[in-house]
Design an enzyme around this catalytic site. Structure first.
Site, short mmCIF file in Angstrom:
data_model
loop_
_atom_site.label_atom_id
_atom_site.label_comp_id
_atom_site.label_asym_id
_atom_site.label_seq_id
_atom_site.Cartn_x
_atom_site.Cartn_y
_atom_site.Cartn_z
CB SER A 11 -0.85 0.07 1.27
OG SER A 11 -1.59 -1.05 1.46
CG HIS A 61 -2.75 -0.94 -3.84
ND1 HIS A 61 -3.15 0.35 -3.61
CD2 HIS A 61 -2.77 -1.55 -2.63
CE1 HIS A 61 -3.41 0.50 -2.32
NE2 HIS A 61 -3.18 -0.63 -1.72
P1 NAD Z 1 -1.60 -9.64 7.24
O1 NAD Z 1 -0.78 -9.34 8.45
O2 NAD Z 1 -3.06 -9.94 7.42
O3 NAD Z 1 -0.96 -10.89 6.47
C1 NAD Z 1 0.39 -10.99 6.14
C2 NAD Z 1 0.73 -12.48 6.01
O4 NAD Z 1 2.03 -12.58 5.45
C3 NAD Z 1 0.77 -13.20 7.34
O5 NAD Z 1 -0.03 -14.37 7.26
C4 NAD Z 1 2.24 -13.57 7.52
O6 NAD Z 1 2.44 -14.81 8.19
C5 NAD Z 1 2.74 -13.63 6.11
N1 NAD Z 1 4.16 -13.37 5.96
C6 NAD Z 1 4.91 -12.41 6.56
N2 NAD Z 1 6.18 -12.48 6.13
C7 NAD Z 1 6.25 -13.50 5.23
C8 NAD Z 1 7.28 -14.05 4.43
N3 NAD Z 1 8.53 -13.57 4.49
N4 NAD Z 1 6.98 -15.06 3.61
C9 NAD Z 1 5.72 -15.57 3.55
N5 NAD Z 1 4.70 -15.08 4.30
C10 NAD Z 1 4.95 -14.06 5.13
O7 NAD Z 1 -1.38 -8.42 6.26
P2 NAD Z 1 -2.37 -7.85 5.12
O8 NAD Z 1 -3.29 -6.87 5.74
O9 NAD Z 1 -2.90 -8.99 4.36
O10 NAD Z 1 -1.33 -6.99 4.23
C11 NAD Z 1 -0.43 -7.62 3.35
C12 NAD Z 1 0.08 -6.59 2.35
O11 NAD Z 1 -1.02 -5.99 1.65
C13 NAD Z 1 0.87 -5.44 2.95
O12 NAD Z 1 1.90 -5.09 2.06
C14 NAD Z 1 -0.17 -4.33 3.04
O13 NAD Z 1 0.42 -3.03 2.99
C15 NAD Z 1 -0.98 -4.57 1.79
N6 NAD Z 1 -2.37 -4.08 1.82
C16 NAD Z 1 -3.14 -4.21 2.93
C17 NAD Z 1 -4.46 -3.75 2.90
C18 NAD Z 1 -5.34 -3.89 4.10
O14 NAD Z 1 -6.36 -3.18 4.18
N7 NAD Z 1 -5.02 -4.78 5.03
C19 NAD Z 1 -4.98 -3.18 1.73
C20 NAD Z 1 -4.18 -3.09 0.59
C21 NAD Z 1 -2.87 -3.55 0.65
#
Ligand code: NAD
Length: 512
Positions: free
Chosen positions: A123, A144
């Site tokens: 993000s 994204h």
């Molecule tokens: P989250 O914490 O729910 O999930 C992240 C997952 O990644 C976890 O299950 C974790 O175990 C895993 N993980 C971490 N490091 C890892 C690695 N090295 N190898 C494999 N797996 C790994 O996070 P999220 O909210 O799903 O966000 C993930 C990405 O999406 C981020 O970059 C965030 O900025 C982006 N994003 C989030 C949102 C939102 O609203 N949550 C919206 C758009 C984009």
């Protein structure tokens, strides 16, 4: 470039909220998907959560159990990253940490085919920076998705400095084939949506801080007059103040402290107090327990004043629908073609003058225009259907004249909000600043005007693209409004984007 064939395998890394949602989208589109998470069992748990989500749809009769089983059969969990080696596209959705994302992409590059496409769902991190150390940075782009990915329509396809057009186009067409609204953006802080949306929150927070009205009333105006699905305060409570404040801070820092993105002390205080919104039980509003009632907007009490003839001087396309509504409500309307010297249309009831806000406060206009009784009204998305309107009176306006204004708009079936005398009022100020930010994004080559509008409609449900909205209001008017806001506050924050200024001067529109 054509979309990736559904016979190709898609890899997704990170089985959290976003990764699981993205895996579901790709599987629903017909791809075999390998979902990897480095926490043992997390990928399987992610697929189980997808199944539960889909089975809710079966219960509502929106899907068959067979359809769910087919989608789930296409999803394969993997606790080791090597399982992604044969993917045609790998989408990363892991923790928001530059170093860790770089390491993961370096691992992928070592094991996948040279033409495997790589995408990050980040993000806030720079795509250019994530790709910088790769041997083939040209095949990496941002993809994204918005939360929840299976529901939200928008996908920003983000090109870093090295990303090739072919890669961006293939991802664009693939996201479109998956049923998403894809837009192109270049890798700049906040991309399109998280940048252009900042004023929606920031202007709301300032209006609250300056005492224009309370949070519930400002929300009601942006919904009922502005046509936004949610007001900024209820929306920030939903997003979470920690998340919303962190995004604002990161965009503000990334633009070297540009005051247009300045974070709000009001929101900082909520974060410090742990009032994070719905998830903590309290934010601007109270959500704890069954009894927590949302405060009602502060609408004016019914006014029973007799209404004399409404005289309209120089009705333009913005005001005309309001006059039609007045006539339909049985009011006598007299139209005079001649305009004021400054070219702004005005309405009169008796000695009271009413005018659309132009970014100056009513006190300033009353003095400049030699009017004793002046009420400014706010912008509405559609004056024919708006169910509320914001008003502000000059200090010289009598209580009786205010009652007349209240009675007029109530007669049209609108809830009336009296705001303190604030430059630009609520909807006009918010829309002008949204359009200004979108114009700057276009000027700086972040996106096209078309994609900027599409992103705000599909990504955050705005009722109209900000640039289309500005075009319909007339760019000279929007530019003048911003210039007045800048003069009123003496702040660079309200400076007009050069593109808005140039288009206003050259009688061009954003969508030509
Ligand atoms: P989250 O914490 O729910 O999930 C992240 C997952 O990644 C976890 O299950 C974790 O175990 C895993 N993980 C971490 N490091 C890892 C690695 N090295 N190898 C494999 N797996 C790994 O996070 P999220 O909210 O799903 O966000 C993930 C990405 O999406 C981020 O970059 C965030 O900025 C982006 N994003 C989030 C949102 C939102 O609203 N949550 C919206 C758009 C984009």
């Amino acid at each position: 470039m054509p979309a990736l064939s559904t016979t190709t395998v898609i890899g997704v890394i990170g089985a959290g909220a976003m990764g699981a949602g993205i895996a579901q989208v790709a599987a629903q589109a017909g791809h075999a998907v390998i979902l990897h998470d480095n926490q043992p069992g997390a990928a399987k748990a992610g697929i189980d959560s997808i199944r539960r989500q889909l089975e809710k749809r079966v219960a509502k009769g929106k899907m068959t159990q067979g359809g769910v089983d087919n989608i789930i059969a296409r999803l394969q969990p993997a606790d080791v990253i090597d399982a992604l080696a044969d993917s045609r596209l790998v989408i990363e959705a892991i923790v928001e940490n530059l170093d860790i994302k770089r390491q993961v992409f370096a691992q992928l590059e070592a094991m996948c085919a040279p033409d495997t496409l790589l995408a990050s769902n980040t993000s806030s991190l720079s795509i250019t920076s994530i790709a910088a150390n790769l041997e083939r940075p040209e095949r990496l782009a941002g993809l994204h998705f918005f939360n929840p990915a299976p529901v939200m329509k928008l996908v920003e396809v983000v090109s870093g400095l090295a990303t090739t057009t072919e890669v961006a186009e293939t991802l664009f067409d693939t996201a479109s084939a998956w049923g998403k609204v894809a837009v192109h953006a270049s890798s700049t802080p906040g991309f399109i949506v998280n940048r252009v949306a900042r004023p929606f929150y920031a202007e709301g927070l300032r209006l609250l801080q300056e005492g224009a009205s309370d949070a519930a009333t400002l929300d009601a105006l942006l919904r009922q007059a502005g046509g936004f699905r949610m007001g900024p305060f209820e929306l920030m409570d939903l997003i979470g103040h920690d998340v919303n404040y962190a995004v604002t801070r990161s965009v503000f820092d990334a633009y070297y402290g540009d005051t247009r993105f300045e974070p709000s002390l009001v929101q900082q205080a909520l974060v410090e107090a742990g009032r994070l919104g719905r998830k903590s039980g309290q934010g601007f509003f109270d959500y704890a327990g069954e009894s927590a009632a949302k405060p009602q907007p502060n609408f004016a009490a019914p006014a029973s004043t007799q209404l004399p003839t409404l005289v309209a001087q120089g009705a333009d396309s913005t005001i005309a629908p309001l006059l039609e509504r007045a006539q339909e409500a049985g009011l006598e309307v007299v139209r005079r073609e001649s305009l004021q010297l400054d070219g702004t249309p005005r309405l009169y009831i008796g000695d009271l003058a009413l005018a659309l806000s132009d970014g100056r406060c009513a006190a300033e206009r009353a003095v400049n225009e030699g009017l004793e009784a002046l009420v400014l009204f706010d912008l509405c998305l559609d004056y024919r259907s708006a169910s509320a309107i914001g008003l502000a009176a000059s200090h010289t306006t009598s209580p009786e004249a205010r009652q007349l204004a209240t009675a007029l708009f109530q007669r049209l079936g609108m809830d009336v909000v009296w705001l303190t005398d604030t430059p630009g009022l609520v909807v006009l100020r918010t829309v002008a600043m949204l359009a200004n930010e979108a114009a700057d994004a276009v000027l700086q080559g972040v996106c096209s005007a078309k994609d900027g509008d599409l992103a705000m409609q599909a990504g955050v449900n705005y009722p109209r693209g900000p640039l289309t909205w500005a075009d319909s209001l007339g760019l000279p008017f929007v530019h003048r409004t911003l210039t007045h806001l800048q003069q009123s506050y003496g702040e660079e924050r309200y400076r007009s984007s050069f593109l808005l200024r140039r288009n206003a001067l050259s009688e061009a529109s954003f969508h030509e």
